[in-house]
Design an enzyme around this catalytic site. Structure first.
Site, short mmCIF file in Angstrom:
data_model
loop_
_atom_site.label_atom_id
_atom_site.label_comp_id
_atom_site.label_asym_id
_atom_site.label_seq_id
_atom_site.Cartn_x
_atom_site.Cartn_y
_atom_site.Cartn_z
N ALA A 1 44.72 58.15 10.27
CA ALA A 1 44.11 56.83 10.16
C ALA A 1 43.68 56.46 8.74
O ALA A 1 44.08 55.41 8.21
CB ALA A 1 42.94 56.73 11.14
N ARG B 1 50.65 59.51 7.58
CA ARG B 1 50.06 59.27 8.90
C ARG B 1 48.63 59.78 8.81
O ARG B 1 48.21 60.30 7.80
CB ARG B 1 50.85 59.93 10.03
CG ARG B 1 51.66 61.20 9.71
CD ARG B 1 50.84 62.33 9.26
NE ARG B 1 49.77 62.60 10.22
CZ ARG B 1 48.72 63.35 9.97
NH1 ARG B 1 48.56 63.88 8.77
NH2 ARG B 1 47.80 63.55 10.89
N ASP C 1 41.39 58.10 15.56
CA ASP C 1 42.13 56.96 15.00
C ASP C 1 41.40 55.65 15.24
O ASP C 1 41.68 54.66 14.58
CB ASP C 1 43.53 56.92 15.63
CG ASP C 1 44.30 58.16 15.27
OD1 ASP C 1 44.13 59.19 15.95
OD2 ASP C 1 45.04 58.12 14.26
N ASN D 1 42.18 59.43 19.98
CA ASN D 1 42.77 60.41 19.07
C ASN D 1 44.11 60.86 19.64
O ASN D 1 44.54 60.42 20.70
CB ASN D 1 41.81 61.61 18.88
CG ASN D 1 42.17 62.45 17.68
OD1 ASN D 1 42.35 61.95 16.58
ND2 ASN D 1 42.29 63.76 17.90
N LYS D 2 44.77 61.77 18.91
CA LYS D 2 46.10 62.22 19.32
C LYS D 2 46.14 62.68 20.77
O LYS D 2 45.20 63.32 21.24
CB LYS D 2 46.54 63.38 18.41
CG LYS D 2 47.90 63.93 18.62
CD LYS D 2 49.01 62.88 18.54
CE LYS D 2 48.95 62.08 17.29
NZ LYS D 2 49.80 60.89 17.28
N ARG E 1 51.84 50.17 13.03
CA ARG E 1 51.35 51.07 14.08
C ARG E 1 50.09 50.45 14.68
O ARG E 1 49.25 49.93 13.95
CB ARG E 1 51.04 52.48 13.52
CG ARG E 1 52.28 53.22 13.03
CD ARG E 1 51.97 54.66 12.65
NE ARG E 1 51.69 55.48 13.85
CZ ARG E 1 51.18 56.71 13.78
NH1 ARG E 1 50.87 57.23 12.60
NH2 ARG E 1 50.97 57.40 14.89
C1 LIG Z 1 41.75 61.55 10.21
S1 LIG Z 1 42.75 60.61 11.23
C2 LIG Z 1 43.73 61.84 11.93
C3 LIG Z 1 44.32 61.46 13.24
O1 LIG Z 1 45.55 60.73 13.07
C4 LIG Z 1 46.56 61.44 13.76
O2 LIG Z 1 47.51 60.60 14.35
P1 LIG Z 1 48.95 60.38 13.62
O3 LIG Z 1 49.36 61.70 13.04
O4 LIG Z 1 49.84 59.89 14.74
O5 LIG Z 1 48.71 59.31 12.58
C5 LIG Z 1 45.82 62.21 14.82
O6 LIG Z 1 45.40 61.40 15.89
C6 LIG Z 1 44.65 62.70 14.01
O7 LIG Z 1 43.55 63.17 14.72
#
Ligand SMILES: CSC[C@H]1O[C@H](OP(=O)(O)O)[C@H](O)[C@@H]1O
Length: 364
Positions: free
Chosen positions: A55, A53, A244, A254-255, A90
């Site tokens: 981006a 996971r 993301d 972002n998250k 996704r």
């Molecule tokens: C450097 S991208 C990181 C970014 O991705 C994460 O989401 P996920 O764990 O659901 O893929 C999160 O938003 C991070 O900030």
């Protein structure tokens, strides 16, 4: 980065020169296990189920997913089907589409018989480009940390708050938000990181804390709702988060929970930076709130928690009142007005359309 002294990346080509190895991030922080991808479907499942996971890492994995497909069936039809299958895994991180488009661009003018080799070559390039971009983000973000450190008493740490995991585990290596942190640490600048646990999947508590700890970076895991209090009491010098998808006008997706951190930072005059590799910029949209698709994931991620028992067993338990409905929005959007700056591989850029276009004229 190093894990117990051994250098690792999150994804690599095995010695057979065709299968792909990934670190299974669903096993963190209690197990370090890898998984072998032998077909495009393996890559799709790894992205969907979040074994990988983040981006940039999602993009890199999708790129190798296309290479695994080209090895089996390099026809236009098969590659198009693989593109669609991987793209559907996704919806939010734009790096997924960016990487898939890069692969199709690299393959479409090659005869099918030559596509497998070209696909593996381009996937490897995407990984190397990611590492170089993140190192540049690290150098550019390091200047911000140095400027804060210069105003501190000797030995007094720079306090950085980060949300979720935008570390080396979210990329091929170095991370985006963590790259400046690793470079400051390695350069002897006293630094401490407030790590948002980041409910519901706890990427902060299980991934960011794990990787910072393995690199020897001082950090403190905090419940997600603590950051505002710390900022009110002057305990946060700056925030650095990942993204993301960032729009051409600087709106940052972002998250979930990032927006609330940005509001608290704005209210307390704390600089709020976003580490932004250029493949994460979506130049086709301006309004993040209206145009970025926000992934909604299974309610099980909210109602259940997985951990390790005293005797080392991995257990999953229910933590929500039985039968209560839940909502699980995986991302939110921080409007550009709350972003102090975008730390890109080409420098720190204002979160506005003209500045972003000047920084990346070839894509604007
Ligand atoms: C450097 S991208 C990181 C970014 O991705 C994460 O989401 P996920 O764990 O659901 O893929 C999160 O938003 C991070 O900030």
């Amino acid at each position: 980065m190093k894990v117990d002294g051994k250098p690792y990346r999150t994804i690599w080509l095995n010695k057979d020169r065709w299968s792909v190895e990934i670190i299974d991030q669903t096993k963190f922080p209690h197990r370090f296990e890898t998984v072998t991808l032998r077909a495009m479907d393996d890559a799709a499942r790894a992205i969907k189920d979040m074994l990988v996971r983040g981006a940039p890492l999602i993009g890199a994995t999708a790129a190798y997913g296309m290479a695994l497909q080209a090895r089996i069936d390099p026809s236009d039809e098969a590659l198009t089907a693989a593109y669609e299958r991987l793209h559907a895994t996704r919806p939010t991180a734009i790096n997924l589409k960016w990487a898939l488009d890069e692969m199709m661009k690299a393959l479409r003018n090659f005869p099918p018989a030559e596509r497998a080799k070209r696909a593996y070559d381009r996937a490897a390039e995407i990984c190397e480009e990611d590492v170089a971009i993140n190192q540049a983000i690290g150098r550019n973000g390091l200047e911000l940390i140095k400027a804060i450190a210069a105003k501190k008493k000797p030995g007094e740490p720079v306090n950085v708050l980060t949300h979720c995991n935008a570390g080396w585990l979210a990329t091929v290596d170095w991370g985006t938000a963590t790259a400046p942190i690793y470079m400051a640490h390695d350069g002897g600048i006293p630094i401490h990181v407030w790590v948002d646990e980041t409910r519901p999947r706890n990427q902060g508590a299980s991934l960011t804390a794990w990787e910072l700890g393995h690199h020897g970076v001082k950090h403190t895991v905090i419940p997600d709702n603590t950051g505002g209090h710390l900022m009110q009491h002057g305990l946060v010098d700056l925030c650095i988060v990942g993204t993301d998808r960032t729009t051409a006008s600087g709106d940052v997706c972002n998250k979930i929970g990032t927006y609330l951190k940005a509001l608290a930072a704005h209210d307390n005059g704390v600089p709020f930076y976003v580490a932004l590799p250029s493949p994460t910029i979506d130049f086709t949209i301006d309004d993040g709130l209206k145009q970025i698709p926000i992934e909604q994931r299974s309610g099980d991620e909210v109602t259940k928690l997985t951990g390790i028992t005293k005797d080392g067993r991995i257990e999953t338990v229910d933590v929500v009142a039985p039968g209560s409905p839940v909502a699980n929005y995986a991302f939110d959007v921080t409007p550009a007005k709350y972003v102090t700056g975008l730390i890109t591989e080409r420098g720190v850029v204002k979160a506005e359309k003209a500045a972003i276009a000047r920084a990346f004229p070839e894509r604007a």
